[in-house]
Design a protein around this motif. Structure first.
Motif, PDB file in Angstrom:
ATOM      1  N   GLU A 193       0.838  -1.202   0.000  1.00 14.22           N
ATOM      2  CA  GLU A 193       0.000   0.000   0.000  1.00 14.22           C
ATOM      3  C   GLU A 193       0.873   1.252   0.000  1.00 14.22           C
ATOM      4  O   GLU A 193       0.585   2.226  -0.711  1.00 14.22           O
ATOM      5  CB  GLU A 193      -0.918   0.004   1.221  1.00 14.22           C
ATOM      6  CG  GLU A 193      -1.992  -1.067   1.208  1.00 14.22           C
ATOM      7  CD  GLU A 193      -2.812  -1.047   2.474  1.00 14.22           C
ATOM      8  OE1 GLU A 193      -2.236  -0.755   3.547  1.00 14.22           O
ATOM      9  OE2 GLU A 193      -4.027  -1.301   2.411  1.00 14.22           O
ATOM     10  N   TYR A 194       1.918   1.242   0.799  1.00 18.22           N
ATOM     11  CA  TYR A 194       2.782   2.416   0.917  1.00 18.22           C
ATOM     12  C   TYR A 194       3.510   2.686  -0.405  1.00 18.22           C
ATOM     13  O   TYR A 194       3.587   3.841  -0.854  1.00 18.22           O
ATOM     14  CB  TYR A 194       3.797   2.195   2.033  1.00 18.22           C
ATOM     15  CG  TYR A 194       4.607   3.425   2.373  1.00 18.22           C
ATOM     16  CD1 TYR A 194       4.026   4.497   3.044  1.00 18.22           C
ATOM     17  CD2 TYR A 194       5.946   3.517   2.022  1.00 18.22           C
ATOM     18  CE1 TYR A 194       4.758   5.629   3.354  1.00 18.22           C
ATOM     19  CE2 TYR A 194       6.693   4.652   2.329  1.00 18.22           C
ATOM     20  CZ  TYR A 194       6.088   5.700   3.010  1.00 18.22           C
ATOM     21  OH  TYR A 194       6.816   6.820   3.307  1.00 18.22           O
ATOM     22  N   GLU A 195       4.016   1.654  -1.035  1.00 16.62           N
ATOM     23  CA  GLU A 195       4.713   1.840  -2.316  1.00 16.62           C
ATOM     24  C   GLU A 195       3.748   2.309  -3.394  1.00 16.62           C
ATOM     25  O   GLU A 195       4.112   3.135  -4.238  1.00 16.62           O
ATOM     26  CB  GLU A 195       5.397   0.535  -2.724  1.00 16.62           C
ATOM     27  CG  GLU A 195       6.612   0.206  -1.863  1.00 16.62           C
ATOM     28  CD  GLU A 195       7.441  -0.926  -2.445  1.00 16.62           C
ATOM     29  OE1 GLU A 195       7.008  -1.508  -3.466  1.00 16.62           O
ATOM     30  OE2 GLU A 195       8.513  -1.219  -1.890  1.00 16.62           O
ATOM     31  N   LYS A 196       2.521   1.807  -3.371  1.00 24.86           N
ATOM     32  CA  LYS A 196       1.518   2.221  -4.349  1.00 24.86           C
ATOM     33  C   LYS A 196       1.236   3.721  -4.214  1.00 24.86           C
ATOM     34  O   LYS A 196       1.234   4.458  -5.210  1.00 24.86           O
ATOM     35  CB  LYS A 196       0.236   1.406  -4.127  1.00 24.86           C
ATOM     36  CG  LYS A 196      -0.890   1.734  -5.087  1.00 24.86           C
ATOM     37  CD  LYS A 196      -2.046   0.755  -4.897  1.00 24.86           C
ATOM     38  CE  LYS A 196      -2.706   0.935  -3.546  1.00 24.86           C
ATOM     39  NZ  LYS A 196      -3.914   0.083  -3.389  1.00 24.86           N
ATOM     40  N   LYS A 249     -10.840   3.706   4.612  1.00 25.29           N
ATOM     41  CA  LYS A 249     -10.183   2.802   3.657  1.00 25.29           C
ATOM     42  C   LYS A 249     -10.036   3.420   2.257  1.00 25.29           C
ATOM     43  O   LYS A 249     -10.227   2.736   1.243  1.00 25.29           O
ATOM     44  CB  LYS A 249     -10.945   1.465   3.552  1.00 25.29           C
ATOM     45  CG  LYS A 249     -11.190   0.782   4.891  1.00 25.29           C
ATOM     46  CD  LYS A 249      -9.893   0.464   5.618  1.00 25.29           C
ATOM     47  CE  LYS A 249     -10.145  -0.241   6.944  1.00 25.29           C
ATOM     48  NZ  LYS A 249      -8.895  -0.444   7.720  1.00 25.29           N
ATOM     49  N   VAL A 250      -9.718   4.700   2.212  1.00 19.83           N
ATOM     50  CA  VAL A 250      -9.444   5.349   0.927  1.00 19.83           C
ATOM     51  C   VAL A 250      -8.058   4.898   0.473  1.00 19.83           C
ATOM     52  O   VAL A 250      -7.072   5.101   1.184  1.00 19.83           O
ATOM     53  CB  VAL A 250      -9.492   6.878   1.062  1.00 19.83           C
ATOM     54  CG1 VAL A 250      -9.197   7.538  -0.277  1.00 19.83           C
ATOM     55  CG2 VAL A 250     -10.852   7.333   1.594  1.00 19.83           C
ATOM     56  N   PRO A 251      -7.931   4.283  -0.691  1.00 16.82           N
ATOM     57  CA  PRO A 251      -6.655   3.655  -1.072  1.00 16.82           C
ATOM     58  C   PRO A 251      -5.506   4.648  -1.301  1.00 16.82           C
ATOM     59  O   PRO A 251      -4.352   4.326  -1.036  1.00 16.82           O
ATOM     60  CB  PRO A 251      -6.986   2.890  -2.355  1.00 16.82           C
ATOM     61  CG  PRO A 251      -8.254   3.495  -2.862  1.00 16.82           C
ATOM     62  CD  PRO A 251      -9.000   3.986  -1.674  1.00 16.82           C
ATOM     63  N   TYR A 252      -5.831   5.830  -1.812  1.00 21.26           N
ATOM     64  CA  TYR A 252      -4.792   6.836  -2.041  1.00 21.26           C
ATOM     65  C   TYR A 252      -5.079   8.037  -1.137  1.00 21.26           C
ATOM     66  O   TYR A 252      -5.988   8.837  -1.421  1.00 21.26           O
ATOM     67  CB  TYR A 252      -4.768   7.281  -3.507  1.00 21.26           C
ATOM     68  CG  TYR A 252      -4.438   6.170  -4.478  1.00 21.26           C
ATOM     69  CD1 TYR A 252      -3.131   5.703  -4.606  1.00 21.26           C
ATOM     70  CD2 TYR A 252      -5.430   5.589  -5.260  1.00 21.26           C
ATOM     71  CE1 TYR A 252      -2.826   4.681  -5.495  1.00 21.26           C
ATOM     72  CE2 TYR A 252      -5.135   4.566  -6.153  1.00 21.26           C
ATOM     73  CZ  TYR A 252      -3.823   4.110  -6.252  1.00 21.26           C
ATOM     74  OH  TYR A 252      -3.525   3.099  -7.125  1.00 21.26           O
ATOM     75  N   LYS A 306       4.292   5.855  -5.322  1.00 25.59           N
ATOM     76  CA  LYS A 306       4.462   5.962  -6.772  1.00 25.59           C
ATOM     77  C   LYS A 306       3.485   6.984  -7.376  1.00 25.59           C
ATOM     78  O   LYS A 306       3.853   7.763  -8.256  1.00 25.59           O
ATOM     79  CB  LYS A 306       4.279   4.589  -7.421  1.00 25.59           C
ATOM     80  CG  LYS A 306       5.418   3.631  -7.092  1.00 25.59           C
ATOM     81  CD  LYS A 306       5.171   2.237  -7.653  1.00 25.59           C
ATOM     82  CE  LYS A 306       6.335   1.309  -7.356  1.00 25.59           C
ATOM     83  NZ  LYS A 306       6.133  -0.054  -7.911  1.00 25.59           N
ATOM     84  N   ILE A 307       2.246   6.961  -6.891  1.00 26.35           N
ATOM     85  CA  ILE A 307       1.273   7.951  -7.377  1.00 26.35           C
ATOM     86  C   ILE A 307       1.709   9.353  -6.970  1.00 26.35           C
ATOM     87  O   ILE A 307       1.652  10.301  -7.779  1.00 26.35           O
ATOM     88  CB  ILE A 307      -0.132   7.639  -6.841  1.00 26.35           C
ATOM     89  CG1 ILE A 307      -0.642   6.302  -7.400  1.00 26.35           C
ATOM     90  CG2 ILE A 307      -1.101   8.768  -7.157  1.00 26.35           C
ATOM     91  CD1 ILE A 307      -0.825   6.288  -8.900  1.00 26.35           C
ATOM     92  N   ALA A 308       2.153   9.506  -5.725  1.00 26.26           N
ATOM     93  CA  ALA A 308       2.653  10.811  -5.266  1.00 26.26           C
ATOM     94  C   ALA A 308       3.833  11.263  -6.114  1.00 26.26           C
ATOM     95  O   ALA A 308       3.968  12.449  -6.440  1.00 26.26           O
ATOM     96  CB  ALA A 308       3.052  10.732  -3.797  1.00 26.26           C
ATOM     97  N   GLY A 309       4.685  10.309  -6.493  1.00 30.02           N
ATOM     98  CA  GLY A 309       5.842  10.643  -7.319  1.00 30.02           C
ATOM     99  C   GLY A 309       5.433  11.148  -8.690  1.00 30.02           C
ATOM    100  O   GLY A 309       6.047  12.081  -9.227  1.00 30.02           O
ATOM    101  N   LEU A 365       1.370  -0.625 -11.925  1.00 31.82           N
ATOM    102  CA  LEU A 365       2.139   0.028 -10.860  1.00 31.82           C
ATOM    103  C   LEU A 365       3.510  -0.607 -10.667  1.00 31.82           C
ATOM    104  O   LEU A 365       4.476   0.062 -10.304  1.00 31.82           O
ATOM    105  CB  LEU A 365       1.356  -0.020  -9.539  1.00 31.82           C
ATOM    106  CG  LEU A 365       0.382   1.141  -9.293  1.00 31.82           C
ATOM    107  CD1 LEU A 365      -0.456   0.865  -8.071  1.00 31.82           C
ATOM    108  CD2 LEU A 365       1.126   2.458  -9.142  1.00 31.82           C
ATOM    109  N   ASP A 366       3.591  -1.911 -10.917  1.00 29.01           N
ATOM    110  CA  ASP A 366       4.879  -2.592 -10.725  1.00 29.01           C
ATOM    111  C   ASP A 366       5.955  -2.023 -11.638  1.00 29.01           C
ATOM    112  O   ASP A 366       7.153  -2.047 -11.309  1.00 29.01           O
ATOM    113  CB  ASP A 366       4.723  -4.094 -10.995  1.00 29.01           C
ATOM    114  CG  ASP A 366       3.912  -4.785  -9.911  1.00 29.01           C
ATOM    115  OD1 ASP A 366       3.777  -4.193  -8.828  1.00 29.01           O
ATOM    116  OD2 ASP A 366       3.420  -5.898 -10.162  1.00 29.01           O
ATOM    117  N   ALA A 367       5.544  -1.498 -12.789  1.00 28.16           N
ATOM    118  CA  ALA A 367       6.520  -0.976 -13.750  1.00 28.16           C
ATOM    119  C   ALA A 367       6.963   0.452 -13.425  1.00 28.16           C
ATOM    120  O   ALA A 367       7.916   0.952 -14.013  1.00 28.16           O
ATOM    121  CB  ALA A 367       5.922  -1.013 -15.155  1.00 28.16           C
TER     122      ALA A 367
END
Length: 459
Positions: A269-272, A314-317, A275-278, A371-373
């Motif tokens: 969850e944290y990495e996801k 439980k908001v994912p982002y 990455k969006i924040a990035g 997201l993995d990429a």
């Protein structure tokens, strides 16, 4: 022996009392020196305050002006619908307004058909939680102006994004707090009930630790005791957004959960979120650090909007964006610390951040399934890499003169004179006590001398 005591008792009393008198005299001199230093410091503080920044109201908007302009735009704008937040049992006039942005959102039939054939990304963004952060509500107004009036170079791109997204803005959450700031209380953080709205949420509400600043972080009488936080809670629970953004100023950072502890959420969850924040930071804030409050700023915060949105709703982002901060400002120069002073910087902040929510929506769409990429952002902060100066700056936000009771020098002088009086009374009591002892010894010695001079009795 008696004659010796009679001759020497004044010397003995002086020897016994002199240390107390010396301490008292030293205290007097120290108090005077301290009072002079306090007075000098107060004069310097007043001189500094005379140069503190204030809003240019030809550039900034008053709270009522923002709300009035939103209402005017709502009359003609097809892509925005303005409505009061739905809070059970509370009059509409006492809750914040919500500006819902969507492509032709006023045409409810078309909107329903569009939603039926396409799942939309929904974002909730909250501005103006703290009154002193005036710039955040200015950004919210600019977002609506861009969409409704076609202002800005990216307005058409943003409108296109609204075909697959909805952005729910709360432009001025803490209206009462902002109005106090507009009246000159530029350090004001609390609402009219004396509550910090970003400590009033129901996730770990009311907890504190050694990093808590009680004067600033007042959580209220209970979780969601305030209409403002209840309004956002109702909004989030009604639309189940994909992203929640709490917009603040005072720094430049993109904060992720958790606010209440240094430990991170689940790694995936944290990495996801990172990455969006990035992806957003690449477009809008390359200098922004990314991480949680503890890692970046060195403190913990309890009962926050972000922790509730992520942990309870439980908001994912879930993000807290710090969109502006002047690190060179003086300790209590709060308007300058939290808001751009000059018009060019003001415009730059608005132009930059007013399009960021559509960048966020596009990033969520583009990242789905791949997201993995996407690499972790270079601004992501690991342990020990945050700005160490920030906790010290933060401690200065609740200005010292206000903590002393709107004080200046008077409370400091009162304390100095209080200590002075106490020490004087102790020294006086010591003098009296030693004098009584000396008089007793003198009287005893006198009686002894008179007995020795009486004639012997013969048989």
């Amino acid at each position: 022996m008696g004659l010796l005591l009679k001759k020497l008792w004044p010397v003995l009393v002086l020897l016994l009392v002199e240390p107390g008198l010396w301490v008292w005299g030293s205290s007097v001199s120290q108090a005077v020196i301290g009072a002079k230093a306090d007075l000098k410091g107060s004069m310097k503080e007043k001189a500094e305050k005379a140069t503190f920044a204030a809003p240019d109201w030809s550039v900034y908007h008053k709270t009522d002006d923002i709300l009035d302009e939103l209402k005017e735009l709502d009359k003609t704008c097809n892509h925005m619908r303005l409505e009061p937040a739905a809070v059970s049992g509370v009059d509409d006039s006492e809750v914040p307004l919500v500006a819902i942005l969507g492509y032709n959102i006023k045409n409810r039939l078309r909107e329903m058909v569009s939603s039926a054939f396409q799942s939309k990304t929904r974002i909730v963004a909250v501005f103006g939680e703290h009154g002193r952060e005036l710039i955040t509500s200015e950004v919210a107004l600019k977002v609506v102006q861009n969409i409704c009036n076609g202002e800005g170079t990216d307005a058409e791109t943003a409108r296109e994004e609204l075909k697959r997204s909805e952005v729910h803005l709360v432009p001025v959450l803490g209206a009462s707090s902002r109005r106090l700031a507009e009246m000159g209380e530029y350090c004001e953080r609390l609402n009219s009930n004396g509550v910090d709205l970003n400590r009033n949420w129901g996730f770990l509400w009311g907890k504190t630790d050694a990093t808590t600043i009680a004067a600033e972080e007042r959580p209220g009488t209970g979780p969601f005791s305030e209409n403002e936080s209840r309004a956002v809670k109702a909004l989030v629970e009604s639309i189940h957004p994909d992203a929640f953004v709490s917009v603040h100023s005072g720094d430049k950072a993109m904060l992720l959960p958790w606010d209440h502890r240094p430990e991170l959420p689940d790694r995936d969850e944290y990495e996801k979120m990172s990455k969006i924040a990035g992806l957003v930071a690449q477009e809008h804030c390359e200098s922004c650090q990314i991480g949680n409050v503890n890692k970046l700023f060195g403190y913990n915060a309890f009962g926050t909007a972000g922790d509730w949105a992520f942990g309870s709703a439980k908001v994912p982002y879930t993000f807290t964006w710090e969109i502006y901060g002047d690190f060179s400002s003086a300790r209590d120069d709060c308007f300058r610390m939290f808001n751009p002073v000059d018009q060019d910087t003001y415009k730059e902040v608005l132009d930059n951040w007013s399009t960021s929510f559509f960048t966020l929506a596009a990033a969520i769409h583009s990242a789905n399934g791949r997201l993995d990429a996407i690499p972790l952002p270079k601004q992501l902060v690991s342990d020990g890499q945050g700005r160490a100066s920030t906790p010290t700056r933060r401690a200065g936000f609740a200005s010292e003169w206000r903590r002393r009771g709107q004080g200046g020098i008077e409370p400091l002088l009162a304390r100095s004179y209080g200590v002075l009086l106490l020490e004087f009374m102790i020294a006086l009591m010591a003098v009296l006590a030693f004098t009584v002892v000396a008089l007793y010894l003198r009287k005893a010695a006198s009686k002894s001398t008179s007995r020795s001079m009486e004639p012997f009795k013969l048989a």
